[in-house]
Design a protein around this motif. Structure first.
Motif, PDB file in Angstrom:
ATOM      1  N   ALA A 160      46.696  35.403  34.041  1.00 29.10           N
ATOM      2  CA  ALA A 160      47.510  34.219  34.342  1.00 29.10           C
ATOM      3  C   ALA A 160      46.915  32.929  33.785  1.00 29.10           C
ATOM      4  N   PHE A 161      45.589  32.887  33.578  1.00 26.79           N
ATOM      5  CA  PHE A 161      44.962  31.632  33.165  1.00 26.79           C
ATOM      6  C   PHE A 161      44.339  31.680  31.768  1.00 26.79           C
ATOM      7  N   THR A 162      44.556  32.796  31.034  1.00 27.62           N
ATOM      8  CA  THR A 162      44.154  32.850  29.618  1.00 27.62           C
ATOM      9  C   THR A 162      45.332  33.209  28.724  1.00 27.62           C
ATOM     10  N   GLY A 163      46.371  33.806  29.294  1.00 30.76           N
ATOM     11  CA  GLY A 163      47.538  34.187  28.501  1.00 30.76           C
ATOM     12  C   GLY A 163      47.331  35.433  27.656  1.00 30.76           C
ATOM     13  N   LEU A 164      46.262  36.199  27.897  1.00 30.36           N
ATOM     14  CA  LEU A 164      46.049  37.416  27.131  1.00 30.36           C
ATOM     15  C   LEU A 164      47.129  38.445  27.458  1.00 30.36           C
ATOM     16  N   ARG A 165      47.557  39.181  26.448  1.00 33.26           N
ATOM     17  CA  ARG A 165      48.516  40.270  26.648  1.00 33.26           C
ATOM     18  C   ARG A 165      47.795  41.439  27.324  1.00 33.26           C
ATOM     19  N   LEU A 166      48.568  42.323  27.947  1.00 34.70           N
ATOM     20  CA  LEU A 166      47.963  43.448  28.651  1.00 34.70           C
ATOM     21  C   LEU A 166      47.130  44.300  27.698  1.00 34.70           C
ATOM     22  N   GLY A 167      47.651  44.560  26.494  1.00 32.26           N
ATOM     23  CA  GLY A 167      46.896  45.358  25.534  1.00 32.26           C
ATOM     24  C   GLY A 167      45.591  44.711  25.120  1.00 32.26           C
ATOM     25  N   GLU A 168      45.528  43.378  25.176  1.00 30.34           N
ATOM     26  CA  GLU A 168      44.300  42.653  24.840  1.00 30.34           C
ATOM     27  C   GLU A 168      43.317  42.685  26.000  1.00 30.34           C
ATOM     28  N   LEU A 169      43.826  42.604  27.221  1.00 30.05           N
ATOM     29  CA  LEU A 169      42.975  42.673  28.406  1.00 30.05           C
ATOM     30  C   LEU A 169      42.332  44.049  28.547  1.00 30.05           C
ATOM     31  N   ARG A 170      43.051  45.088  28.177  1.00 26.55           N
ATOM     32  CA  ARG A 170      42.558  46.461  28.368  1.00 26.55           C
ATOM     33  C   ARG A 170      41.329  46.763  27.523  1.00 26.55           C
TER      34      ARG A 170
ATOM     35  N   GLY B 253      34.890  54.221  32.252  1.00 24.24           N
ATOM     36  CA  GLY B 253      34.550  53.255  31.231  1.00 24.24           C
ATOM     37  C   GLY B 253      35.527  53.111  30.086  1.00 24.24           C
ATOM     38  N   ASN B 254      36.672  53.796  30.174  1.00 25.41           N
ATOM     39  CA  ASN B 254      37.690  53.724  29.126  1.00 25.41           C
ATOM     40  C   ASN B 254      38.786  52.721  29.497  1.00 25.41           C
ATOM     41  N   PRO B 255      39.704  52.414  28.560  1.00 30.08           N
ATOM     42  CA  PRO B 255      40.783  51.472  28.889  1.00 30.08           C
ATOM     43  C   PRO B 255      41.627  51.930  30.063  1.00 30.08           C
ATOM     44  N   LEU B 256      42.062  50.980  30.863  1.00 30.22           N
ATOM     45  CA  LEU B 256      42.901  51.278  32.024  1.00 30.22           C
ATOM     46  C   LEU B 256      44.225  51.897  31.601  1.00 30.22           C
ATOM     47  N   ASP B 257      44.784  52.731  32.464  1.00 29.60           N
ATOM     48  CA  ASP B 257      46.132  53.264  32.280  1.00 29.60           C
ATOM     49  C   ASP B 257      47.116  52.144  32.614  1.00 29.60           C
ATOM     50  N   ASP B 258      47.919  51.724  31.627  1.00 28.54           N
ATOM     51  CA  ASP B 258      48.778  50.554  31.856  1.00 28.54           C
ATOM     52  C   ASP B 258      49.852  50.821  32.894  1.00 28.54           C
ATOM     53  N   SER B 259      50.363  52.057  32.979  1.00 29.97           N
ATOM     54  CA  SER B 259      51.408  52.365  33.962  1.00 29.97           C
ATOM     55  C   SER B 259      50.863  52.261  35.384  1.00 29.97           C
ATOM     56  N   LYS B 260      49.686  52.809  35.590  1.00 29.26           N
ATOM     57  CA  LYS B 260      49.081  52.740  36.928  1.00 29.26           C
ATOM     58  C   LYS B 260      48.755  51.298  37.298  1.00 29.26           C
ATOM     59  N   LEU B 261      48.290  50.525  36.317  1.00 25.48           N
ATOM     60  CA  LEU B 261      47.981  49.120  36.587  1.00 25.48           C
ATOM     61  C   LEU B 261      49.231  48.349  36.979  1.00 25.48           C
ATOM     62  N   ARG B 262      50.335  48.598  36.294  1.00 21.89           N
ATOM     63  CA  ARG B 262      51.572  47.893  36.629  1.00 21.89           C
ATOM     64  C   ARG B 262      52.007  48.228  38.050  1.00 21.89           C
ATOM     65  N   ARG B 263      51.854  49.486  38.429  1.00 20.48           N
ATOM     66  CA  ARG B 263      52.247  49.864  39.793  1.00 20.48           C
ATOM     67  C   ARG B 263      51.384  49.146  40.822  1.00 20.48           C
ATOM     68  N   ARG B 264      50.094  49.022  40.560  1.00 23.04           N
ATOM     69  CA  ARG B 264      49.223  48.276  41.481  1.00 23.04           C
ATOM     70  C   ARG B 264      49.602  46.794  41.502  1.00 23.04           C
ATOM     71  N   PHE B 265      49.997  46.282  40.354  1.00 21.94           N
ATOM     72  CA  PHE B 265      50.430  44.881  40.258  1.00 21.94           C
ATOM     73  C   PHE B 265      51.663  44.641  41.123  1.00 21.94           C
TER      74      PHE B 265
END
Length: 396
Positions: free
Chosen positions: A223-233, A301-313
């Motif tokens: 929210a405060f850097t504007g990074l895309r999800l793929g960039e955050l991962r 230690g690998n990139p987060l699963d984006d689907s699971k992260l969205r559900r937690r969000f």
């Protein structure tokens, strides 16, 4: 009846005047280099005196029109005068190969292209010879998509852009004379400029409702850097410069592929105190704190699963009593804050936009907080705008 031939005698033609009930019509009848014979309507015959009305032909004008057709055919510039031997399926496969291996598009982009070709274009054009796919056919396809209402105008335009690219490549590879998509009108598309964002207070509530310290830090960073999800991962600790108060965006992870950011360029974003604070907290955890390790990893230690992260969000939004928004709207939240603080050119760079018009949407969404006050100041002193001695309109 005058005849026209090229030196090899392969391309020839003549003008015919055909009499019909509604009037006589001039036709150009000609043979192409591959032996095909074509009869093309030129227009009605002019039998009056003086200069012909627009659209009508005298014998001389018809002969001149035929000569122009034959000249284009001899130069290979007449649509349909040459046969490529290729079908739409061939052209689509060649274009996909070209954008993947020559133009080196991102893997996620190529996958999107393949889906569009497979699900939208091949069912329509399939094995049709390239020469048979006309502007009229493509425009009819566009009109049918509009009438069906399944796809948005923006999506229909994307199909047309992709089609244009396929035929442009076919012109170079197969010698196709003309691009039939070039004359097809695009759908009118207007950005509403409306989207959902969270205020800083709502971002704080979201973080408090997160299921883990790492999720909370990720939501705040988004929210405060504007990074895309793929960039955050795939953000690594070496990308976070606490001393210079910057976050460097060097890579993105989408569709299981690691690549450059969407813009293709590395960029840097200000590291504000609130983000620095939550990231500093994460840096003190027991594992995954090495300079080349991920800031927001999964348990191994690998990139987060984006689907699971969205559900937690979404669960965190619900627990915090906040409106349901997309994860990408956290990026919009940064944009609406940034345009109130930084010059538009800086916001464009921070967000990795290719076009300043994309950044402008945030200006339209959040006008300056003192806009009304400043506008009032410009009008002040101009006079009294209340009517004197007239009855109130409601009373009247």
């Amino acid at each position: 009846m005058a005849k026209h031939k090229n030196e090899a005698g392969r391309i020839s033609g003549h003008v015919e005047l055909t009499r019909r009930k509604r009037g006589s019509q001039f036709y150009a009848k000609y043979r192409l280099a591959d032996g095909r014979q074509v009869m093309k309507l030129l227009g009605p015959s002019w039998s009056g005196r003086g200069r012909p009305t627009v659209g009508y032909f005298t014998r001389k004008a018809a002969e001149q029109a035929l000569q122009a057709i034959l000249t284009d055919a001899r130069r290979g510039q007449l649509p349909g005068s040459l046969t490529t031997g290729a079908t739409f399926t061939d052209a689509a496969a060649e274009w996909l190969r070209y954008v993947e291996h020559d133009r080196k598009r991102r893997a996620s982009t190529i996958e999107d292209y393949r889906n569009v070709v497979r699900n939208n274009l091949l069912p329509e054009f399939d094995e049709a010879p390239l020469e048979e796919i006309t502007t009229e056919w493509i425009d009819g396809y566009r009109a049918r998509l509009v009438a069906e209402g399944r796809l948005s105008d923006r999506t229909i335009n994307k199909l047309l852009v992709l089609l244009h690219g396929i035929f442009r490549r076919a012109q170079r590879v197969y010698g196709l004379v003309a691009n039939p998509v070039a004359a097809v009108d695009r759908q009118p598309v207007h950005r509403s400029g409306d989207f959902e964002v969270l205020t800083p207070g709502e971002v704080a509530a979201l973080a408090r409702a997160a299921e883990s310290e790492q999720d909370a830090a990720l939501f705040v960073t988004a929210a405060f850097t504007g990074l895309r999800l793929g960039e955050l991962r795939v953000l690594r600790w070496t990308d976070v410069d606490f001393s210079k108060r910057l976050v460097h965006v060097r890579r993105a992870y989408t569709h299981g592929e690691l690549g450059p950011p969407k813009s293709g360029r590395v960029r840097s974003v200000p590291l504000i105190d609130d983000v620095a604070r939550v990231l500093d907290g994460l840096s003190r955890r027991e594992h995954f704190t090495g300079s080349d390790q991920l800031v927001f990893p999964n348990p191994v230690g690998n990139p987060l699963d984006d689907s699971k992260l969205r559900r937690r969000f979404y669960r965190a939004l619900e627990r915090a009593g906040l409106k349901r928004i997309r994860f990408h709207d956290l990026r919009h939240s940064f944009g609406t804050l940034a345009v109130q603080v930084f010059p538009l050119s800086d916001v464009k760079a921070y967000m990795g936009h290719a076009d300043i018009q994309t950044t402008m949407v945030y200006v339209h969404h959040v006008p300056a907080g003192d806009a009304a006050e400043r506008l009032s100041g410009a009008v002040a002193g101009s006079g009294d705008f209340v009517a004197e001695g007239r009855p109130d309109s409601a009373a009247a």
